[in-house]
Scaffold this active site. Structure first.
Site, PDB file in Angstrom:
ATOM      1  N   LYS A  17       5.317  -1.099  12.660  1.00 19.65           N
ATOM      2  CA  LYS A  17       4.514  -2.400  11.856  1.00 19.65           C
ATOM      3  C   LYS A  17       5.754  -3.367  11.308  1.00 19.65           C
ATOM      4  O   LYS A  17       6.471  -3.901  11.179  1.00 19.65           O
ATOM      5  CB  LYS A  17       3.354  -2.242  11.479  1.00 19.65           C
ATOM      6  CG  LYS A  17       2.177  -2.072  12.303  1.00 19.65           C
ATOM      7  CD  LYS A  17       1.623  -2.277  11.790  1.00 19.65           C
ATOM      8  CE  LYS A  17       0.825  -1.353  10.481  1.00 19.65           C
ATOM      9  NZ  LYS A  17       0.464  -0.719  10.708  1.00 19.65           N
ATOM     10  N   ARG A  90      -7.150  -5.006   8.484  1.00 17.84           N
ATOM     11  CA  ARG A  90      -7.821  -3.205   8.925  1.00 17.84           C
ATOM     12  C   ARG A  90      -9.614  -3.010   9.686  1.00 17.84           C
ATOM     13  O   ARG A  90      -9.555  -2.003   9.701  1.00 17.84           O
ATOM     14  CB  ARG A  90      -7.568  -2.172   7.793  1.00 17.84           C
ATOM     15  CG  ARG A  90      -5.585  -1.915   8.551  1.00 17.84           C
ATOM     16  CD  ARG A  90      -5.322  -1.706   6.606  1.00 17.84           C
ATOM     17  NE  ARG A  90      -4.077  -0.093   7.096  1.00 17.84           N
ATOM     18  CZ  ARG A  90      -3.171  -0.185   6.510  1.00 17.84           C
ATOM     19  NH1 ARG A  90      -2.736  -1.099   6.204  1.00 17.84           N
ATOM     20  NH2 ARG A  90      -2.190   0.596   7.455  1.00 17.84           N
ATOM     21  N   ARG A 127       9.350  10.574   6.665  1.00 16.25           N
ATOM     22  CA  ARG A 127       9.653   9.201   6.658  1.00 16.25           C
ATOM     23  C   ARG A 127      10.111   8.845   5.218  1.00 16.25           C
ATOM     24  O   ARG A 127       9.446   9.598   3.800  1.00 16.25           O
ATOM     25  CB  ARG A 127       8.309   8.384   6.827  1.00 16.25           C
ATOM     26  CG  ARG A 127       8.281   6.382   6.340  1.00 16.25           C
ATOM     27  CD  ARG A 127       7.432   5.485   6.846  1.00 16.25           C
ATOM     28  NE  ARG A 127       5.845   6.110   6.649  1.00 16.25           N
ATOM     29  CZ  ARG A 127       5.269   5.024   6.854  1.00 16.25           C
ATOM     30  NH1 ARG A 127       5.597   3.932   7.712  1.00 16.25           N
ATOM     31  NH2 ARG A 127       3.635   5.821   6.641  1.00 16.25           N
ATOM     32  N   ARG A 159       6.594   9.104   0.286  1.00 19.67           N
ATOM     33  CA  ARG A 159       4.690   8.469  -0.037  1.00 19.67           C
ATOM     34  C   ARG A 159       4.569   9.755  -0.102  1.00 19.67           C
ATOM     35  O   ARG A 159       3.685  10.262   0.955  1.00 19.67           O
ATOM     36  CB  ARG A 159       4.556   7.388   1.093  1.00 19.67           C
ATOM     37  CG  ARG A 159       5.721   6.057   0.693  1.00 19.67           C
ATOM     38  CD  ARG A 159       5.195   4.670   1.385  1.00 19.67           C
ATOM     39  NE  ARG A 159       3.297   4.796   2.292  1.00 19.67           N
ATOM     40  CZ  ARG A 159       2.981   4.198   3.087  1.00 19.67           C
ATOM     41  NH1 ARG A 159       4.219   3.836   3.359  1.00 19.67           N
ATOM     42  NH2 ARG A 159       1.977   4.202   3.686  1.00 19.67           N
ATOM     43  N   ARG A 170      -5.985   9.321   7.381  1.00 17.10           N
ATOM     44  CA  ARG A 170      -5.457   7.490   7.591  1.00 17.10           C
ATOM     45  C   ARG A 170      -6.145   7.562   9.607  1.00 17.10           C
ATOM     46  O   ARG A 170      -6.494   6.515   9.219  1.00 17.10           O
ATOM     47  CB  ARG A 170      -4.639   7.700   7.000  1.00 17.10           C
ATOM     48  CG  ARG A 170      -4.365   6.912   6.025  1.00 17.10           C
ATOM     49  CD  ARG A 170      -2.675   6.560   5.273  1.00 17.10           C
ATOM     50  NE  ARG A 170      -1.314   7.314   5.530  1.00 17.10           N
ATOM     51  CZ  ARG A 170      -0.156   6.562   5.637  1.00 17.10           C
ATOM     52  NH1 ARG A 170      -0.732   5.500   5.667  1.00 17.10           N
ATOM     53  NH2 ARG A 170       0.278   7.243   5.911  1.00 17.10           N
TER      54      ARG A 170
HETATM   55  P1  ADP Z   1       1.208   2.660   6.994  1.00 18.67           P
HETATM   56  O1  ADP Z   1       1.305   1.319   7.970  1.00 18.67           O
HETATM   57  O2  ADP Z   1       1.760   3.345   6.778  1.00 18.67           O
HETATM   58  O3  ADP Z   1      -0.926   2.592   7.275  1.00 18.67           O
HETATM   59  P2  ADP Z   1       0.944   0.529   4.199  1.00 18.67           P
HETATM   60  O4  ADP Z   1       2.137   0.401   3.595  1.00 18.67           O
HETATM   61  O5  ADP Z   1       0.655  -0.410   5.559  1.00 18.67           O
HETATM   62  O6  ADP Z   1       0.963   1.883   5.647  1.00 18.67           O
HETATM   63  O7  ADP Z   1      -0.667   0.959   3.744  1.00 18.67           O
HETATM   64  C1  ADP Z   1      -1.022   1.829   2.995  1.00 18.67           C
HETATM   65  C2  ADP Z   1      -2.134   2.279   2.178  1.00 18.67           C
HETATM   66  O8  ADP Z   1      -2.737   1.086   1.880  1.00 18.67           O
HETATM   67  C3  ADP Z   1      -2.833   2.207   3.723  1.00 18.67           C
HETATM   68  O9  ADP Z   1      -3.519   3.892   4.267  1.00 18.67           O
HETATM   69  C4  ADP Z   1      -4.809   1.944   2.698  1.00 18.67           C
HETATM   70  O10 ADP Z   1      -5.382   2.797   1.389  1.00 18.67           O
HETATM   71  C5  ADP Z   1      -3.624   0.505   1.808  1.00 18.67           C
HETATM   72  N1  ADP Z   1      -4.318  -0.279   2.253  1.00 18.67           N
HETATM   73  C6  ADP Z   1      -3.040  -1.022   2.963  1.00 18.67           C
HETATM   74  N2  ADP Z   1      -3.461  -2.161   3.617  1.00 18.67           N
HETATM   75  C7  ADP Z   1      -5.155  -2.753   3.806  1.00 18.67           C
HETATM   76  C8  ADP Z   1      -5.820  -3.314   4.326  1.00 18.67           C
HETATM   77  N3  ADP Z   1      -5.373  -4.042   5.014  1.00 18.67           N
HETATM   78  N4  ADP Z   1      -7.254  -2.736   3.493  1.00 18.67           N
HETATM   79  C9  ADP Z   1      -7.288  -1.219   2.777  1.00 18.67           C
HETATM   80  N5  ADP Z   1      -6.143  -1.147   2.868  1.00 18.67           N
HETATM   81  C10 ADP Z   1      -5.316  -0.876   3.166  1.00 18.67           C
END
Ligand code: ADP
Length: 218
Positions: A17, A90, A127, A159, A170
């Site tokens: 993404k 999400r 990553r 990370r 996750r």
């Molecule tokens: P990835 O795309 O690898 O999951 P992100 O950087 O987008 O990584 O997100 C990392 C973490 O941030 C998620 O696992 C979650 O804990 C939190 N997070 C990000 N966006 C949301 C959301 N819209 N709702 C709830 N938690 C979120």
């Protein structure tokens, strides 16, 4: 030029993404809301939001909807002329928040990336992300510590939530809470599914086709 100006990127962790979103943002001159990156910045800066979110994120858990919604509301107030959402919504509650918030322009395209879990596990464990500009790369293509982006003197790091056990939590959350959004947006006629297991260049070709509006009726 694409007719789409409000684009949601949907898909599991590490599905691409961020990579595709960056290219689309440059192409269409749209700002990207990356909720994960904003949360990590808040954690680094030890803001109230960061302190509250940290425990959830490090365990691989989604942060509470109310926290995300206040972040999105603040961002949206400053970005009213089109947007790309990377990592939001999400959950169904978050999707309903978009529907029910008059100040947010409604999405006109949802790009949904499919990638098998085994591929995702390979991607997260290799990553690396820049601590300064958030550039993302992989140890398979670049194995130095210095950020490869021109003019950036940041350092690459792995990370915490990309460790395999955290990733699996996750992924489970993703399947249970985000998976149903595929049908939600399919039913609205907004969803275009993209095979995200291809090479980034080939994924981008499919993204461009979707932006040309060949595959979505909206
Ligand atoms: P990835 O795309 O690898 O999951 P992100 O950087 O987008 O990584 O997100 C990392 C973490 O941030 C998620 O696992 C979650 O804990 C939190 N997070 C990000 N966006 C949301 C959301 N819209 N709702 C709830 N938690 C979120």
């Amino acid at each position: 030029m694409s007719k789409f100006k409000n684009i949601i990127l949907l898909g599991p962790p590490a599905c691409g993404k961020g990579t595709q979103g960056k290219r689309v943002a440059e192409l269409l001159q749209l700002p990207v809301l990356g909720t994960g990156n904003l949360l990590r910045k808040a954690i680094d800066q030890k803001t109230d939001l960061g302190l509250e979110a940290e425990g959830y994120i490090n365990k691989g858990l989604y942060v509470p909807d109310s926290l995300i919604e206040s972040l999105v509301a603040e961002w949206s107030a400053q970005n009213t002329e089109g947007w790309i959402y990377d990592g939001f919504p999400r959950t169904q509650t978050q999707a309903d928040f978009i529907d029910n918030t008059a100040e947010i322009t409604q999405p006109d395209l949802v790009l949904a990336f499919d990638v098998p879990q085994a591929d995702l596990e390979n991607r997260v464990t290799s990553r690396r992300q820049c601590d300064t500009c958030d550039h993302v790369t992989s140890t398979f293509v670049y194995d130095k510590e210095e950020c490869p982006e021109a003019g950036c003197d940041g350092k690459l790091y792995a990370r915490n939530d990309d460790a395999l056990d955290s990733f699996r939590v996750r992924y489970e959350q993703y399947e249970k809470m985000t998976g149903p959004l595929f049908d939600f947006y399919r039913n609205k006629g907004l969803l275009v599914e993209i095979d995200g297991s291809q090479k980034p260049e080939d994924v981008y070709k499919d993204v461009l086709k979707a932006l040309e509006g060949d595959t979505v009726s909206a």
